[in-house]
Motif scaffolding. Structure first.
Motif, PDB file in Angstrom:
ATOM      1  N   PRO A   1      37.706  38.262 -88.977  1.00 33.78           N
ATOM      2  CA  PRO A   1      38.696  38.911 -88.097  1.00 33.78           C
ATOM      3  C   PRO A   1      38.372  38.743 -86.615  1.00 33.78           C
ATOM      4  CG  PRO A   1      38.108  40.364 -89.909  1.00 33.78           C
ATOM      5  CD  PRO A   1      37.142  39.216 -89.947  1.00 33.78           C
ATOM      6  N   LEU A   2      37.085  38.716 -86.288  1.00 38.69           N
ATOM      7  CA  LEU A   2      36.687  38.520 -84.895  1.00 38.69           C
ATOM      8  C   LEU A   2      37.078  37.125 -84.421  1.00 38.69           C
ATOM      9  CD1 LEU A   2      35.265  39.472 -82.333  1.00 38.69           C
ATOM     10  CD2 LEU A   2      33.095  38.728 -83.342  1.00 38.69           C
ATOM     11  N   ALA A   3      36.837  36.109 -85.263  1.00 44.81           N
ATOM     12  CA  ALA A   3      37.197  34.738 -84.898  1.00 44.81           C
ATOM     13  C   ALA A   3      38.705  34.602 -84.716  1.00 44.81           C
ATOM     14  CB  ALA A   3      36.696  33.772 -85.967  1.00 44.81           C
ATOM     15  N   ILE A   4      39.473  35.231 -85.605  1.00 44.23           N
ATOM     16  CA  ILE A   4      40.931  35.188 -85.487  1.00 44.23           C
ATOM     17  C   ILE A   4      41.386  35.927 -84.233  1.00 44.23           C
ATOM     18  CG2 ILE A   4      43.088  35.951 -86.567  1.00 44.23           C
ATOM     19  CD1 ILE A   4      41.747  35.455 -89.277  1.00 44.23           C
ATOM     20  N   GLY A   5      40.721  37.029 -83.914  1.00 46.61           N
ATOM     21  CA  GLY A   5      41.043  37.758 -82.689  1.00 46.61           C
ATOM     22  C   GLY A   5      40.812  36.907 -81.448  1.00 46.61           C
ATOM     23  N   TYR A   6      39.723  36.150 -81.432  1.00 54.55           N
ATOM     24  CA  TYR A   6      39.457  35.252 -80.302  1.00 54.55           C
ATOM     25  C   TYR A   6      40.521  34.165 -80.210  1.00 54.55           C
ATOM     26  CZ  TYR A   6      34.954  36.966 -78.649  1.00 54.55           C
ATOM     27  OH  TYR A   6      33.971  37.719 -78.070  1.00 54.55           O
ATOM     28  N   LEU A   7      40.973  33.665 -81.363  1.00 54.91           N
ATOM     29  CA  LEU A   7      42.056  32.678 -81.354  1.00 54.91           C
ATOM     30  C   LEU A   7      43.301  33.264 -80.715  1.00 54.91           C
ATOM     31  CD1 LEU A   7      43.346  29.990 -82.193  1.00 54.91           C
ATOM     32  CD2 LEU A   7      43.827  31.013 -84.436  1.00 54.91           C
ATOM     33  N   GLY A   8      43.611  34.519 -81.056  1.00 50.82           N
ATOM     34  CA  GLY A   8      44.759  35.184 -80.446  1.00 50.82           C
ATOM     35  C   GLY A   8      44.599  35.349 -78.940  1.00 50.82           C
TER      36      GLY A   8
ATOM     37  N   SER B   1      48.810  41.029 -84.805  1.00 52.50           N
ATOM     38  CA  SER B   1      48.338  40.458 -86.068  1.00 52.50           C
ATOM     39  C   SER B   1      46.976  39.796 -85.891  1.00 52.50           C
ATOM     40  CB  SER B   1      49.354  39.448 -86.607  1.00 52.50           C
ATOM     41  OG  SER B   1      49.553  38.382 -85.689  1.00 52.50           O
ATOM     42  N   PHE B   2      46.758  39.136 -84.764  1.00 56.19           N
ATOM     43  CA  PHE B   2      45.458  38.519 -84.501  1.00 56.19           C
ATOM     44  C   PHE B   2      44.377  39.591 -84.397  1.00 56.19           C
ATOM     45  CE2 PHE B   2      48.313  35.168 -82.931  1.00 56.19           C
ATOM     46  CZ  PHE B   2      47.751  34.065 -83.522  1.00 56.19           C
ATOM     47  N   ALA B   3      44.687  40.708 -83.747  1.00 56.32           N
ATOM     48  CA  ALA B   3      43.714  41.800 -83.615  1.00 56.32           C
ATOM     49  C   ALA B   3      43.337  42.372 -84.974  1.00 56.32           C
ATOM     50  CB  ALA B   3      44.273  42.899 -82.712  1.00 56.32           C
ATOM     51  N   ARG B   4      44.267  42.308 -85.940  1.00 57.76           N
ATOM     52  CA  ARG B   4      43.976  42.779 -87.294  1.00 57.76           C
ATOM     53  C   ARG B   4      43.233  41.743 -88.125  1.00 57.76           C
ATOM     54  NH1 ARG B   4      49.523  44.007 -87.251  1.00 57.76           N
ATOM     55  NH2 ARG B   4      49.809  42.409 -88.845  1.00 57.76           N
ATOM     56  N   GLY B   5      43.090  40.539 -87.566  1.00 57.73           N
ATOM     57  CA  GLY B   5      42.411  39.481 -88.315  1.00 57.73           C
ATOM     58  C   GLY B   5      43.344  38.689 -89.204  1.00 57.73           C
TER      59      GLY B   5
ATOM     60  N   ILE C   1      35.547  46.588 -83.069  1.00 57.27           N
ATOM     61  CA  ILE C   1      35.955  45.237 -82.693  1.00 57.27           C
ATOM     62  C   ILE C   1      37.441  45.153 -82.372  1.00 57.27           C
ATOM     63  CG2 ILE C   1      36.205  42.874 -83.533  1.00 57.27           C
ATOM     64  CD1 ILE C   1      33.577  43.178 -84.983  1.00 57.27           C
ATOM     65  N   ARG C   2      38.271  45.712 -83.245  1.00 56.05           N
ATOM     66  CA  ARG C   2      39.716  45.609 -83.012  1.00 56.05           C
ATOM     67  C   ARG C   2      40.151  46.266 -81.710  1.00 56.05           C
ATOM     68  NH1 ARG C   2      44.422  47.624 -87.257  1.00 56.05           N
ATOM     69  NH2 ARG C   2      46.217  47.203 -85.913  1.00 56.05           N
ATOM     70  N   PRO C   3      39.715  47.496 -81.399  1.00 58.24           N
ATOM     71  CA  PRO C   3      40.087  48.072 -80.095  1.00 58.24           C
ATOM     72  C   PRO C   3      39.559  47.274 -78.908  1.00 58.24           C
ATOM     73  CG  PRO C   3      39.309  49.788 -81.583  1.00 58.24           C
ATOM     74  CD  PRO C   3      38.986  48.480 -82.225  1.00 58.24           C
ATOM     75  N   LEU C   4      38.353  46.707 -79.056  1.00 61.49           N
ATOM     76  CA  LEU C   4      37.787  45.937 -77.956  1.00 61.49           C
ATOM     77  C   LEU C   4      38.551  44.637 -77.722  1.00 61.49           C
ATOM     78  CD1 LEU C   4      33.943  46.457 -78.468  1.00 61.49           C
ATOM     79  CD2 LEU C   4      35.358  47.304 -76.595  1.00 61.49           C
TER      80      LEU C   4
ATOM     81  N   VAL D   1      52.305  32.759 -88.707  1.00 58.26           N
ATOM     82  CA  VAL D   1      52.853  31.511 -88.174  1.00 58.26           C
ATOM     83  C   VAL D   1      53.795  31.782 -87.008  1.00 58.26           C
ATOM     84  CG1 VAL D   1      54.254  29.485 -88.700  1.00 58.26           C
ATOM     85  CG2 VAL D   1      52.618  30.327 -90.388  1.00 58.26           C
ATOM     86  N   LYS D   2      54.602  32.830 -87.127  1.00 55.99           N
ATOM     87  CA  LYS D   2      55.566  33.135 -86.062  1.00 55.99           C
ATOM     88  C   LYS D   2      54.872  33.453 -84.743  1.00 55.99           C
ATOM     89  CE  LYS D   2      56.026  38.044 -87.330  1.00 55.99           C
ATOM     90  NZ  LYS D   2      55.442  38.579 -86.087  1.00 55.99           N
TER      91      LYS D   2
END
Length: 255
Positions: free
Chosen positions: A147-154, A219-223, A66-69, A227-228
């Motif tokens: 982590p997938l949901a956070i990655g999509y947010l990123g 950081s998003f890719a890591r889940g 997931i993270r590499p994708l 804030v920054k």
């Protein structure tokens, strides 16, 4: 809000009444699908090799697939976002309808937000095809969805700032090709700023590295939500839309 909705639906419809949306969606789905197939195949082969050697190491679907994708999807956005934004205002200027927009009672910010949201919606449609691939993992595996949901947010925040920049550049020319090429060049520069930190430690290099969109996506890719990173993307979105509004003001003054 009513005017924003009218501009939004008009712009979104213009994507889908032409081959643009279908071509972009198809290309994105095929390329990401290939990435997904390679990632899953590598994961399976690696697991089989470890099992044959009797060295079965812990395998993590989130970290190894997931993270590499998600990073691959971020890279694809670099190429597809200029094709989404290049026509937003350039086509209006080419066809002469920009005068109607600038002299209409609709406020500039309503036009800008309507067009930007339409571009965001098309990008979300492209991400929908990635979700179909990830659904396969949830059907046959047990990945962590957070982590997938956070990655999509990123991905959405990153796309939002690049789309805002592309929207601004589209107001500067009536040629879609020039708008697309200039947007790609700016997005690429924001992408490679991080490379400077690899061989330079001066203050200016740290500033350039901080301006890189890839640094703030890690950081998003890591889940993890930092804030920054949210502040960076939000600021860049607002800055891009602000530049677009200033450009629209100059167009209104000329007309």
């Amino acid at each position: 809000m009513k005017n924003i909705w009218i501009i939004f639906t008009k712009e979104l419809r213009s994507y889908f009444v032409s081959p643009i949306a279908y071509l972009l969606l198809t290309m994105f789905a095929l390329i990401f699908g290939f990435f997904f197939w390679v990632a899953v195949q590598s994961f399976v082969v690696y697991g089989m090799q470890e099992q044959m050697r009797g060295e079965m190491m812990p395998m993590n679907v989130n970290e190894q697939i997931i993270r590499p994708l998600l990073s691959n999807a971020s890279v694809l956005g670099l190429f597809f976002i200029p094709m989404i934004t290049m026509r937003l205002f350039a086509e209006e200027k080419r066809s002469g309808t920009i005068e109607l927009l600038t002299t209409s009672p609709v406020r500039d910010i309503e036009v800008i937000l309507g067009k930007w949201l339409a571009a965001m919606t098309l990008y979300i449609c492209m991400l929908f095809f990635t979700a179909l691939n990830f659904a396969f993992l949830f059907r046959y595996g047990n990945p962590d969805w957070k982590p997938l949901a956070i990655g999509y947010l990123g991905l959405l925040l990153q796309a939002g700032c690049l789309l805002a920049i592309g929207t601004f550049i589209s107001t500067l020319t009536k040629n879609q090709i020039i708008a697309g090429a200039a947007t790609f060049a700016v997005c690429l520069m924001l992408w490679i700023f991080e490379w400077v930190s690899g061989f330079e430690t001066a203050a200016w290099a740290k500033v350039l590295s901080y301006l890189s969109v890839t640094v703030h996506f890690e950081s998003f890719a890591r889940g993890v939500i930092e804030v920054k990173d949210v502040v960076y993307y939000t600021t860049l979105i607002l800055f891009g839309l602000f530049l677009t509004s200033r450009s629209m003001e100059s167009l209104r003054w000329r007309s």
